[in-house]
Scaffold this motif. Structure first.
Motif, PDB file in Angstrom:
ATOM      1  N   GLN A  39      -7.113   0.869   4.541  1.00 22.28           N
ATOM      2  CA  GLN A  39      -5.876   1.638   4.681  1.00 22.28           C
ATOM      3  C   GLN A  39      -5.847   2.725   3.615  1.00 22.28           C
ATOM      4  OE1 GLN A  39      -2.286  -0.724   4.605  1.00 22.28           O
ATOM      5  NE2 GLN A  39      -1.140   0.868   5.666  1.00 22.28           N
ATOM      6  N   ALA A  40      -5.792   3.963   4.076  1.00 21.71           N
ATOM      7  CA  ALA A  40      -5.675   5.104   3.184  1.00 21.71           C
ATOM      8  C   ALA A  40      -4.202   5.435   3.015  1.00 21.71           C
ATOM      9  CB  ALA A  40      -6.434   6.294   3.769  1.00 21.71           C
ATOM     10  N   PRO A  41      -3.831   6.107   1.920  1.00 20.14           N
ATOM     11  CA  PRO A  41      -2.433   6.450   1.686  1.00 20.14           C
ATOM     12  C   PRO A  41      -1.842   7.240   2.846  1.00 20.14           C
ATOM     13  CG  PRO A  41      -3.697   6.827  -0.292  1.00 20.14           C
ATOM     14  CD  PRO A  41      -4.685   6.498   0.782  1.00 20.14           C
ATOM     15  N   GLY A  42      -0.698   6.808   3.329  1.00 24.48           N
ATOM     16  CA  GLY A  42      -0.030   7.510   4.411  1.00 24.48           C
ATOM     17  C   GLY A  42      -0.589   7.251   5.792  1.00 24.48           C
ATOM     18  N   LYS A  43      -1.577   6.359   5.885  1.00 23.75           N
ATOM     19  CA  LYS A  43      -2.190   6.063   7.178  1.00 23.75           C
ATOM     20  C   LYS A  43      -2.036   4.583   7.519  1.00 23.75           C
ATOM     21  CE  LYS A  43      -5.628   9.757   7.192  1.00 23.75           C
ATOM     22  NZ  LYS A  43      -7.064  10.091   7.439  1.00 23.75           N
ATOM     23  N   GLU A  44      -2.206   4.271   8.791  1.00 21.35           N
ATOM     24  CA  GLU A  44      -2.146   2.887   9.221  1.00 21.35           C
ATOM     25  C   GLU A  44      -3.435   2.154   8.853  1.00 21.35           C
ATOM     26  OE1 GLU A  44       0.814   3.293  13.098  1.00 21.35           O
ATOM     27  OE2 GLU A  44      -1.246   2.611  13.341  1.00 21.35           O
TER      28      GLU A  44
END
Length: 124
Positions: A39-44
Motif C-alpha cells: 500500500q502506497a500513500p493515498g492508494k488502496e
C-alpha cells in the motif's frame, strides 16, 4: 493465535534488490495460502504475490518477472525476493494469511490475518 511478522524492508536505489521475510506463528503456514500485499500513500492496498498450500503462485502484472514468492516450510517463513526495483514499488509491504489451502487471487478480502508491514522505499 496467528501472528505474522515482516522484516527486510529498507531503502534502495532503482535497480536494486531486497528480500522480505514473514515469520508466521500460531499455525502451520505451509498448509495455507499466503500472500504479499502493498500500500502506497493515498492508494488502496493491492496484491503483489500469492502462494497456495500446493506451491502454486500468482503475481500482479506489475511485478511479474521481477518478484518471486517462496516459503520455507520448516521455518514457517514466507519470502518475497524483489529485483529490478522501481520507484513505483515504494510502499508498505504486508504479509497475509488465508485460512484455506488454495488462493482465490490477489484479493485483500480473501485473507484473514495480516502483519504490521515493512516499508520499502526505492529512489531514482
Amino acid at each position: 493465535q496467528v501472528q505474522l511478522v515482516e522484516s527486510g524492508g529498507g531503502s534502495v536505489q532503482a535497480g536494486g534488490s531486497l528480500r522480505l521475510s514473514c515469520a508466521a506463528s500460531g499455525y502451520t503456514s505451509s498448509s495455507n495460502c499466503m500472500g504479499w500485499f502493498r500500500q502506497a500513500p493515498g492508494k488502496e492496498r493491492e496484491g503483489v504475490a500469492i502462494i497456495a498450500g500446493n506451491g502454486g503462485t500468482g503475481y500482479a502484472d506489475s511485478v511479474k518477472d521481477r518478484f518471486s514468492i517462496s516459503r520455507d516450510n520448516p521455518k514457517n517463513t514466507l519470502y518475497l525476493q524483489m529485483t529490478s526495483l522501481k520507484p513505483e514499488d515504494t510502499a508498505m509491504y504486508y504479509c497475509a494469511a488465508r485460512m484455506w489451502y488454495l488462493c482465490g487471487g490477489l484479493t485483500v478480502t480473501d485473507f484473514n490475518y495480516w502483519g504490521q508491514g515493512t516499508q520499502v522505499t526505492v529512489s531514482s
